[in-house]
Structure formats: C-alpha cells, structure tokens
Scaffold this active site. Structure first.
Site, PDB file in Angstrom:
ATOM      1  CE  LYS A 268       3.451  -5.960   3.542  1.00 19.63           C
ATOM      2  NZ  LYS A 268       3.028  -4.816   4.369  1.00 19.63           N
TER       3      LYS A 268
ATOM      4  CD  GLU B 274       8.370  -0.297   7.194  1.00 16.51           C
ATOM      5  OE1 GLU B 274       7.367  -0.944   6.849  1.00 16.51           O
ATOM      6  OE2 GLU B 274       8.621   0.868   6.798  1.00 16.51           O
TER       7      GLU B 274
ATOM      8  CG  ASP C 294      -0.416  -0.104   2.507  1.00 12.93           C
ATOM      9  OD1 ASP C 294       0.824  -0.158   2.617  1.00 12.93           O
ATOM     10  OD2 ASP C 294      -1.194  -0.119   3.496  1.00 12.93           O
TER      11      ASP C 294
ATOM     12  CD  GLU D  59       0.925  -1.698   7.711  1.00 13.63           C
ATOM     13  OE1 GLU D  59       0.673  -0.898   8.633  1.00 13.63           O
ATOM     14  OE2 GLU D  59       1.342  -1.339   6.599  1.00 13.63           O
TER      15      GLU D  59
ATOM     16  CG  ASP E 120       0.438  -4.047   2.181  1.00 11.36           C
ATOM     17  OD1 ASP E 120       0.627  -4.863   3.101  1.00 11.36           O
ATOM     18  OD2 ASP E 120       1.251  -3.140   1.897  1.00 11.36           O
TER      19      ASP E 120
HETATM   20  O1  KIV Z   1       3.678  -1.124   1.508  1.00 10.80           O
HETATM   21  C1  KIV Z   1       4.863  -1.471   1.432  1.00 10.80           C
HETATM   22  O2  KIV Z   1       5.564  -1.226   0.455  1.00 10.80           O
HETATM   23  C2  KIV Z   1       5.424  -2.208   2.557  1.00 10.80           C
HETATM   24  C3  KIV Z   1       6.914  -2.390   2.611  1.00 10.80           C
HETATM   25  C4  KIV Z   1       7.551  -1.146   3.086  1.00 10.80           C
HETATM   26  C5  KIV Z   1       7.315  -3.571   3.431  1.00 10.80           C
HETATM   27  O3  KIV Z   1       4.704  -2.613   3.436  1.00 10.80           O
END
Ligand code: KIV
Length: 266
Positions: free
Chosen positions: A112, A181, A45, A114, A84
């Site tokens: 993914k 991260e 994202d 968070e 994401d």
């Molecule tokens: O959104 C993204 O690009 C990420 C990376 C920084 C791991 O989550």
C-alpha cells in the site's frame, strides 16, 4: 475460509458483497482477525501510533514494517496481507523497488502506497514486476503536515474531481486496490463507481466496496477521543473474537458504517 486473493476481491466487488479489512501488527492479532472472517489484513504504519506510541506515522521505518509484516504473516490463516510502504519509502523509484521487494519477502501480498497520480510510474513498474499495489487517497496520514492536520479531503468540487482523476489514472497504471480515508460519502461513491478495482473505505461512507478500521480502535483500546468514523465493537460484545465477527457481519449486511460515521461535502 479459503485463501483470499486479488481475484476474490474482484469477485466480491462484482457481486456487491462487501470486503472486510482490519489492521494487525503481530501474530496473535493476525490469527484473531484471520480466523474470524476478515478477508484483508492491513499491516498499517498506524503501528507507529498504536504499538510504538508515536504521534504520527512519519517516523515508522522500512525495518519496522518488515518486522511487523513477518510477525503478521506467521499468525495469518488465509487473509490477503497488505503492508504499508513507510513515509518517503517510494520517493525514489529504485528505493521503492527495493522496499517493495523486502516487504513481499517478509510475507506481504500487496504493497500500500499513500499518494495520487504522481505515483503512476512506480505503480506501473511494480505491476510489470508482479507486485500488486493498493493506493491510499484522501486523508493520507504520512503527509499530515502538508494537509495541516487530520482533515476530511475532497470537500470542494475541484479537489473532488482531482481525486476521481487520480483514482482513474492509478487504476490505468496498474493499481489493484484503492483505500479512501476521510472523504465525503458522495465522493467515495463516485470513485467506487468510476473504477473497476475494489475500493476500501475508512470514514468514506457505506458505498465503497469494503471497509477497514484500525483493530485497536474497533476493540475500544485506543486512548483519547476516537475519530468520528470509528465504532467500538467491544461495547456490544463479550470478546475480541465476537467483536471481529460483529464487524464482519455489520459490514456485510450494511449495518456499518452508519450515517453518523460519514462526512459530507461543504
Ligand atoms: O496505517 C493504517 O492503519 C492505515 C489505515 C488507517 C487505512 O493506513
């Protein structure tokens, strides 16, 4: 290259060979990274910042993520595609299932998310229904307001042990991959040793199982000052293809990241 799968990543962790991951948001860039040796493409994202000119990832919608996942899947050769879940996309369990479905149908192989152990019930449900997940710990850009800015996480003993515990609980719940991260190098090493699933780092030192960077950052295209963990691979190469190849060989052969790209505990 043959198609990268979760098995491939597990074998790489087992053998100690580093995993390479870059972001891509469209078909051309997906083809660029996939045909130059990248095992995992992240449809991050971060596209909100690098493609849409936003100042954070918070306004990125599920429709945006689906659109870019479709574009990437058309250009991809044989990389594993990780997409994401956008901000608040998994705050309600039912919504998380619907959003994961649309991302998988758009071409994602892994979703993914968070967040820490509060996500265990959702990770378990996704896993039971055949949806692989990657959990993003440490600096989680979607909650940057709560974190009071883009800061290194897990610097003190209490927050470091909470992060190790979160990582273990998420693995037990069925998570397939972790992304760390901006965490101190020693903590990233401890988490990588504590879990059996692959751990991919960004600003997390050299000892994770793999490395990820935002493609536009490593191609030197991002305006303004880059974060400490970024290396501009275009500075020493003549083409985007050569920059991606240099990233792959530097990660595989332990030349990236260097100490200057990492963070240390207080
Ligand atoms: O959104 C993204 O690009 C990420 C990376 C920084 C791991 O989550």
């Amino acid at each position: 290259m043959t198609q990268t799968t979760l098995h491939t990543l597990a074998d790489l962790k087992q053998s100690g060979e580093k995993i390479t991951c870059l972001t891509a948001y469209d078909a051309t860039h997906a083809n660029l990274v996939s045909s130059n040796g990248i095992e995992v493409i992240l449809i991050g994202d971060s596209l909100g910042m690098v493609c849409q000119g936003l100042s954070s990832t918070v306004p990125v919608s599920i429709d945006d993520m689906v659109y870019h996942t479709r574009c990437v899947s058309r250009g991809n050769q044989d990389s594993l595609l990780m997409a994401d879940m956008p901000f608040m996309g998994c705050a309600i369990e039912e919504q998380a299932m619907v959003n994961a479905t649309t991302l998988m149908q758009a071409g994602a192989d892994v979703i993914k998310l968070e967040g820490g152990s509060w996500l265990c019930p959702i990770v378990k449900k996704l896993s039971e229904r055949g949806v692989p997940s990657c959990l993003h710990l440490g600096l989680t850009p979607q909650t940057v307001s709560m974190l009071s800015g883009y800061r290194v996480q897990g610097r003190d003993a209490a927050s470091a042990s909470r992060m190790i515990e979160d990582a273990c609980l998420l693995e037990q719940a069925g998570a397939n991959i972790l992304v760390l991260e901006c965490v101190p190098t020693q903590l990233a090493r401890d988490i990588t040793e504590a879990v059996n699933i692959p751990v991919i780092g960004i600003g997390a030192g050299p000892d994770t199982d793999g490395q990820v960077l935002v493609l536009y950052d490593m191609l030197g295209m991002t305006a303004g000052k880059s974060p400490r963990f970024v290396k501009n691979f275009m500075a020493e190469t003549a083409s985007p293809q050569a920059a991606v190849t240099a990233f792959v060989s530097d990660v595989k052969e332990g030349r990236f990241p260097e100490a200057e790209h990492g963070f240390y505990s207080v």
